[in-house]
Write a protein that holds these residues in place. Structure first.
Motif, PDB file in Angstrom:
ATOM      1  N   ASP A   1       0.904  -1.132  -0.125  1.00 31.96           N
ATOM      2  CA  ASP A   1      -0.083  -0.026   0.060  1.00 31.96           C
ATOM      3  C   ASP A   1       0.975   1.338   0.078  1.00 31.96           C
ATOM      4  O   ASP A   1       0.464   2.245   0.332  1.00 31.96           O
ATOM      5  N   ASP A   2       2.093   1.013  -0.726  1.00 30.18           N
ATOM      6  CA  ASP A   2       3.117   2.246  -0.542  1.00 30.18           C
ATOM      7  C   ASP A   2       3.411   2.562  -2.091  1.00 30.18           C
ATOM      8  O   ASP A   2       4.365   2.983  -2.251  1.00 30.18           O
ATOM      9  N   TYR A   3       2.677   2.112  -2.799  1.00 26.87           N
ATOM     10  CA  TYR A   3       2.967   2.536  -4.303  1.00 26.87           C
ATOM     11  C   TYR A   3       2.725   4.084  -4.630  1.00 26.87           C
ATOM     12  O   TYR A   3       1.604   4.440  -3.977  1.00 26.87           O
TER      13      TYR A   3
ATOM     14  N   ASP B   1       3.572  -6.765   2.310  1.00 26.07           N
ATOM     15  CA  ASP B   1       4.699  -6.288   1.603  1.00 26.07           C
ATOM     16  C   ASP B   1       4.467  -6.524   0.170  1.00 26.07           C
ATOM     17  O   ASP B   1       3.679  -7.542  -0.431  1.00 26.07           O
ATOM     18  N   ARG B   2       5.020  -5.676  -0.788  1.00 22.68           N
ATOM     19  CA  ARG B   2       4.842  -5.853  -2.160  1.00 22.68           C
ATOM     20  C   ARG B   2       5.382  -7.397  -2.527  1.00 22.68           C
ATOM     21  O   ARG B   2       6.351  -7.906  -1.978  1.00 22.68           O
ATOM     22  N   ARG B   3       4.785  -7.718  -3.672  1.00 23.12           N
ATOM     23  CA  ARG B   3       5.016  -8.866  -4.354  1.00 23.12           C
ATOM     24  C   ARG B   3       6.144  -8.653  -5.414  1.00 23.12           C
ATOM     25  O   ARG B   3       5.769  -7.969  -6.307  1.00 23.12           O
ATOM     26  N   ALA B   4       7.163  -9.599  -5.534  1.00 25.55           N
ATOM     27  CA  ALA B   4       8.142  -9.712  -6.596  1.00 25.55           C
ATOM     28  C   ALA B   4       7.598  -9.665  -7.949  1.00 25.55           C
ATOM     29  O   ALA B   4       6.720 -10.656  -8.192  1.00 25.55           O
ATOM     30  N   GLY B   5       7.726  -8.992  -8.835  1.00 26.27           N
ATOM     31  CA  GLY B   5       7.710  -9.034 -10.153  1.00 26.27           C
ATOM     32  C   GLY B   5       6.397  -7.981 -10.539  1.00 26.27           C
ATOM     33  O   GLY B   5       6.256  -8.017 -11.677  1.00 26.27           O
TER      34      GLY B   5
END
Length: 337
Positions: free
Chosen positions: A219-221, A292-296
């Motif tokens: 949620d930090d994009y 956390d963000r997902r790789a890719g």
């Protein structure tokens, strides 16, 4: 004349098969059932009133693929057969390269041997990577995709372009944005095996209490609400684009054709917007947690699909809410099986 549809019992494939049958094409499906189930074949017949021919095998088995071409007068192919999970592709790169590229090459070898043309490739907006400007049109420079899945799509496109130029073939590359929704009959829809990798099936299963909570990957994009933004296109609209593209290829008098089209709505929606729209459309709650963000994954992607509207006379016109409503109807159907 028959159209070969590989991965034709999968999510987008099954909807496209229905549209092909509705347009009086004979359809031959090859699907190894790795990401689908056999009951979908019966549901295709129920929905369309016609039964496609079905072969259950892995396209890496060249001898079986040759037998299909021997048995049917194949006029063209729509290739959906591919592993497709972004996260999984990072964990299993060799499996993705082997499955997604070897199967494609085997089909093209049959095309060359038997002098068949008219090939439509199920590609993806991932070939653009994180584009520098929005919306993304077909002239947007390609970047190395963030995921192995995306890389297989970009490599597949290059293979097809080289093949078309060297052998005077007609191909169309359809770059999808994010397909969602289910058939209005509620008898066809996305059927994830195990834990869903895509957002909307996970939302659906969370609302149905199959999953405790939806995981939102970051949620930090740098977006309005901090969650990633995508262009969500209704799967039936997407399926109709394949029929339009196929007809254009078949009707073309040119020996070599390389057409490329973006297929999307032209509007971006964030993950949280999709969750809220699903809740509103279906009067249900979707509990979620931020992870956390997902790789890719990339930050934002939405389409300019003007070219498809102009050249294919096609446009995605189903609202996000309506597409999400059909998703919930599909879930209710699955609960009754």
């Amino acid at each position: 004349m028959a159209i070969l549809v590989t991965g034709g019992l999968g999510y987008i494939g099954s909807h496209t098969v229905v549209e092909l049958l509705n347009n009086d094409f004979e359809v031959v499906i090859v699907d190894d059932l790795s990401n689908s189930e056999k009951f979908i074949l019966n549901n295709i017949e129920e929905v369309s009133g016609k039964k496609p021919i079905f072969y259950p095998f892995d396209l890496r088995r060249k001898e079986l693929l040759s037998q299909v071409f021997e048995a049917h007068n194949i006029e063209g192919c729509i290739n959906f057969a591919a592993f497709k999970a972004v996260g999984e592709s990072q964990e299993k790169p060799l499996e993705y390269y082997e499955n997604n590229l070897f199967s494609l090459i085997n089909i093209l070898q049959e095309f060359k041997t038997r002098n068949v043309s008219n090939f439509i490739f199920s590609s993806s907006c991932t070939v653009y990577g994180q584009a520098d400007q929005m919306p993304i049109d077909e002239n947007t420079p390609l970047k190395m995709p963030e995921s192995v899945y995306g890389k297989t799509k970009q490599m597949g496109e290059e293979i097809l372009k080289d093949f078309a130029l060297a052998n005077q073939k007609k191909i169309t590359l359809l770059r999808y944005f994010n397909p969602i929704g289910a058939h209005p009959s509620a008898k066809l829809g996305e059927l994830p095996i195990g834990v869903p990798n895509n957002l909307v099936p996970y939302v659906m299963q969370t609302a149905a209490k199959i999953r405790e909570k939806l995981s939102i990957w970051g949620d930090d994009y740098p977006t309005e609400d901090g969650t990633a933004v995508r262009d969500y296109i209704y799967v039936v609209d997407l399926a109709k684009a394949h029929v339009a593209a196929l007809k254009k290829l078949i009707d073309s008098k040119e020996e070599t054709v390389i057409d490329i089209y973006n297929l999307g709505t032209g509007k971006g929606s964030s993950v949280l917007e999709v969750v809220k729209a699903f809740e509103s459309a279906n009067n249900v709650d979707v509990p979620y947690q931020i992870c956390d963000r997902r790789a890719g994954d990339i930050t934002i992607a939405y389409a300019n699909a003007d070219k498809a509207e102009k050249e294919l006379n096609w446009k995605a016109d189903t609202s996000l809410e309506e597409a999400l409503r059909t998703t919930w109807q599909w879930q209710k159907y699955l609960e009754t099986r």
